[in-house]
Design a protein around this motif. Sequence first.
Motif, PDB file in Angstrom:
ATOM      1  N   MET A  77       0.641  -1.228   0.093  1.00 26.98           N
ATOM      2  CA  MET A  77      -0.071   0.097   0.156  1.00 26.98           C
ATOM      3  C   MET A  77       0.893   1.146   0.116  1.00 26.98           C
ATOM      4  O   MET A  77       0.416   2.322  -0.256  1.00 26.98           O
ATOM      5  CB  MET A  77      -0.939   0.084   1.163  1.00 26.98           C
ATOM      6  CG  MET A  77      -1.965  -0.953   1.215  1.00 26.98           C
ATOM      7  SD  MET A  77      -3.017  -0.698  -0.568  1.00 26.98           S
ATOM      8  CE  MET A  77      -4.408  -0.211   0.439  1.00 26.98           C
ATOM      9  N   MET A 102       0.707   2.740  -3.256  1.00 23.53           N
ATOM     10  CA  MET A 102      -0.713   3.064  -3.824  1.00 23.53           C
ATOM     11  C   MET A 102      -0.703   4.620  -3.710  1.00 23.53           C
ATOM     12  O   MET A 102      -0.085   5.212  -2.942  1.00 23.53           O
ATOM     13  CB  MET A 102      -1.931   2.548  -2.979  1.00 23.53           C
ATOM     14  CG  MET A 102      -2.043   0.820  -3.010  1.00 23.53           C
ATOM     15  SD  MET A 102      -2.547   0.369  -4.432  1.00 23.53           S
ATOM     16  CE  MET A 102      -1.557  -0.724  -4.639  1.00 23.53           C
ATOM     17  N   GLN A 160     -11.838  -2.172  -6.194  1.00 26.58           N
ATOM     18  CA  GLN A 160     -10.457  -1.780  -6.140  1.00 26.58           C
ATOM     19  C   GLN A 160      -9.795  -2.605  -5.017  1.00 26.58           C
ATOM     20  O   GLN A 160      -8.816  -3.342  -5.182  1.00 26.58           O
ATOM     21  CB  GLN A 160     -10.122  -0.404  -5.997  1.00 26.58           C
ATOM     22  CG  GLN A 160     -10.120   0.434  -7.327  1.00 26.58           C
ATOM     23  CD  GLN A 160     -10.130   1.846  -6.989  1.00 26.58           C
ATOM     24  OE1 GLN A 160      -9.990   2.267  -5.872  1.00 26.58           O
ATOM     25  NE2 GLN A 160     -10.106   2.725  -7.982  1.00 26.58           N
ATOM     26  N   THR A 161     -10.404  -2.842  -4.039  1.00 28.45           N
ATOM     27  CA  THR A 161     -10.007  -3.496  -2.823  1.00 28.45           C
ATOM     28  C   THR A 161      -9.857  -4.999  -3.119  1.00 28.45           C
ATOM     29  O   THR A 161      -8.747  -5.774  -2.889  1.00 28.45           O
ATOM     30  CB  THR A 161     -10.724  -3.280  -1.619  1.00 28.45           C
ATOM     31  OG1 THR A 161     -10.963  -2.083  -1.530  1.00 28.45           O
ATOM     32  CG2 THR A 161     -10.254  -3.933  -0.398  1.00 28.45           C
ATOM     33  N   GLU A 221      -9.511  -6.285  -6.018  1.00 22.08           N
ATOM     34  CA  GLU A 221      -8.533  -6.473  -7.135  1.00 22.08           C
ATOM     35  C   GLU A 221      -7.370  -6.602  -6.396  1.00 22.08           C
ATOM     36  O   GLU A 221      -6.555  -7.623  -6.844  1.00 22.08           O
ATOM     37  CB  GLU A 221      -8.616  -5.125  -7.913  1.00 22.08           C
ATOM     38  CG  GLU A 221      -8.092  -5.351  -9.391  1.00 22.08           C
ATOM     39  CD  GLU A 221      -8.235  -6.583 -10.046  1.00 22.08           C
ATOM     40  OE1 GLU A 221      -7.154  -7.158 -10.599  1.00 22.08           O
ATOM     41  OE2 GLU A 221      -9.493  -6.922 -10.089  1.00 22.08           O
ATOM     42  N   LEU A 222      -7.171  -5.830  -5.390  1.00 21.38           N
ATOM     43  CA  LEU A 222      -5.773  -5.470  -4.784  1.00 21.38           C
ATOM     44  C   LEU A 222      -5.711  -7.086  -4.041  1.00 21.38           C
ATOM     45  O   LEU A 222      -4.522  -7.560  -4.035  1.00 21.38           O
ATOM     46  CB  LEU A 222      -5.900  -4.574  -3.738  1.00 21.38           C
ATOM     47  CG  LEU A 222      -4.886  -4.246  -2.718  1.00 21.38           C
ATOM     48  CD1 LEU A 222      -3.803  -3.744  -3.632  1.00 21.38           C
ATOM     49  CD2 LEU A 222      -5.090  -3.377  -1.510  1.00 21.38           C
ATOM     50  N   ARG A 242      -4.550  -9.545  -6.112  1.00 25.17           N
ATOM     51  CA  ARG A 242      -3.189  -9.487  -6.836  1.00 25.17           C
ATOM     52  C   ARG A 242      -2.415 -10.181  -5.502  1.00 25.17           C
ATOM     53  O   ARG A 242      -1.356 -10.793  -5.840  1.00 25.17           O
ATOM     54  CB  ARG A 242      -2.884  -8.251  -6.975  1.00 25.17           C
ATOM     55  CG  ARG A 242      -3.121  -7.844  -8.449  1.00 25.17           C
ATOM     56  CD  ARG A 242      -3.417  -6.393  -8.589  1.00 25.17           C
ATOM     57  NE  ARG A 242      -2.009  -5.598  -8.308  1.00 25.17           N
ATOM     58  CZ  ARG A 242      -1.962  -4.283  -8.042  1.00 25.17           C
ATOM     59  NH1 ARG A 242      -3.110  -3.471  -8.391  1.00 25.17           N
ATOM     60  NH2 ARG A 242      -0.948  -3.748  -7.986  1.00 25.17           N
TER      61      ARG A 242
END
Lengths: 299, 444
Positions: free
Chosen positions: B356, B359, B420-421, B423-424, B427
């Motif tokens: 993060m 980010m 988005q979270t 998606e994170l 990953r």
Amino acid sequence: MGLFSKIKEGLKKTKDVIAYKLNKLFTGGALDDDFYDELEYVLLSSDVGAATTERILEELRDVVDEKLIRTREKVKDELKQLLIDSLDENPLPEYEYPLIIMVSGVNGVGKTTAMGKLAKKFKKQGKNVLLVAADTFRAAAADQLTVWSERAGVRIVKQGEGADPGSVVFDALSSAKSKGNDVILIDTAGRLHNKKNLMDELGKISRIVDREMPDALYLNYIVLDATTGQNAISQVDVFNEAVDIDGIILTKLDGTAKGGVVFAISNELEVPVVYVGVGEEIDDLEDFDSKSFVDAIIE
Amino acid sequence: MGLFSGLSEKLNHVFSKMTARGKLTELEIKQAMREIRIALLEADVNFTVVKDFVAKVSEKAVGEQVLKSLTPGQQVIKIVNEELIALMGSSNSKLEVSPKPPTVIMLCGLQGAGKTTMCGKLSQHLIKQGKKPMLVACDIYRPAAINQLKVVGKSVNTEVFEKGTNKPAKTAVEAIKYAESKGYDTVIIDTAGRLHIDEALMDELREVKKAVSPTEILLTVDAMTGQDAVTVANSFNDQLDITGVILTKLDGDTRGGAALSIKAVTGKPIKFCGIGEKSGDLEPFYPDRMASRILGMGDVLTLIEKAQSAVSEEEMKKMEKKFREASFTLDDFLVQFENMKKMGSISDLIGMIPGMGNMKISEKDIDESRIERFKAIIRSMTKEEREKPDIIKSSRRKRIADGSGTTIQDVNQLLKQFEQTRELMKRMKNGSFKMGKGKNRFPF
């Protein structure tokens, strides 16, 4: 100018260039890398920052090449001039009265002290000054400002701890209007620039000022601690987003810190330094003078 | 953020280039070291300290060991990390306790470093450990400083001893007698902020030291301090032989390069960090965690520790599983929001999550009131909607917005953030964040 003198002029220039280049090669390297390393050290250790130092030294090398400078002393003079010019680029605000100045900044930079000193400064100029204690958060901040108001011999408007800063400012402005104060100095609570709601509060105070005294000149000063490093850039940047910052009060210059971060601020954010704090006494607030500031960095 | 991003992002940038390229040449290491140098300088690590640091890291990195390694980028990260830890001291130091109570702790430092606020935090910290602390007001110069300490003391239920503007050394001696009679086991002395070059005031501190021989003399330093941190720390250390350092205001966007510098030049441990303005916001200083935070690997340990004290272990395990499986629903999102509130500032936490640091989230982007709106929105959804957010089309969005007293834009924003979270997490699951056990271990 006749043809002959023109040629002579041209030759002289060529001669100078050759002499300069030879000098660069052979004179024991007066302007060698070590010398520039020394200058780099001076700038870095004054908190000018890596990127800005690099930029300044590049500019300096260009000037040195262009003006065919050969001695260290002259190079230093050029460097000083570069630095002075970069600080003088941003004009100082011109005062008109009634004048309202709000100071903001992160915790512990010396806002309240600067306020007290500023009050005295305006008072000495014969202004009718009002101090506004809008730091209702820090324990005993209003008490501290009250002591300064007594020292400066000016009036203060305050409310209890935890009061809404906006309402303190509103009260103060109404009071200033009825009492005819021509300089109103607003002290705000220290806030780390990453706390969004606190930053929003500054915007709110600004809106109150704009609404209540739209004809007054309203300036926002940020107080920076000269001991602060590169983080000062982001402080000014973020405060500038919340309220348009018109100037910087650079405090604690009486220590060993040089406050070199203002070059980057001046260059990137175009905010001038207006005052410097040089001690704890009430008269220890001076108008910023770029020359003596730079002299303190480069002896 | 761009120009103003922290050391962690900058180093990450360097390392992402390195890890992406496989084997390293000496030239590449040189380039990386140049960027590390600049990054450290921009993070306000002292010039001389940076020089030494870069020299040491280069020496180690240019050796065979790195070049023969299969993942040279990781090797360099490891070396930089180790050197950072070595520089900041290798373990967490606790407060010394005097065999004969009361233990006397004296705080000193420049003006505005945050001594008075820190007195309150320390007191709270000691009370939590079952101690009985008392505060002593020895700042007799700054207007209203004694009042400030009294207010601070009151807020943490600690008695404040003061003798107005009497000589600090005398007040300190009386305070200790008083503490003995009252059964306080720890005495914290707040002193006036002073410039390290102010001889009269430095003398005064020496007098206090002589009079009460403190167990701990802690130098309080603003984490945002620039190059001067070294000069300041050296003078205080030379004159008072400090026992440790407290770093304050570490919750700014500063990376606290001062921490590295001070430890390097004084050799004294950094014992605590002040983060936040509330009296509870005090953390022990863990050099290894600080280093990994600097490297952008995330302060996972601190995150877990913090989470454990606020959230039940079971909840954590459940969440961790969902993280790993990326089976994360809006309901979990809601739980997260609530837990985060318990754990402290969201932005503090984000910095601790691995990856993060990279980010584009700066603290000022995080608006706590938005979190409240988000919670309201999720609460206005049906169970099915929470589990399968994909079914939330325009009419549902409108109903949810109306139900939660928000706008459709708010609902859209929440759904986007959720996506988005998720998606994170996918990953992370795929190992690009090197989290978890087995193969996906940290690179060092």
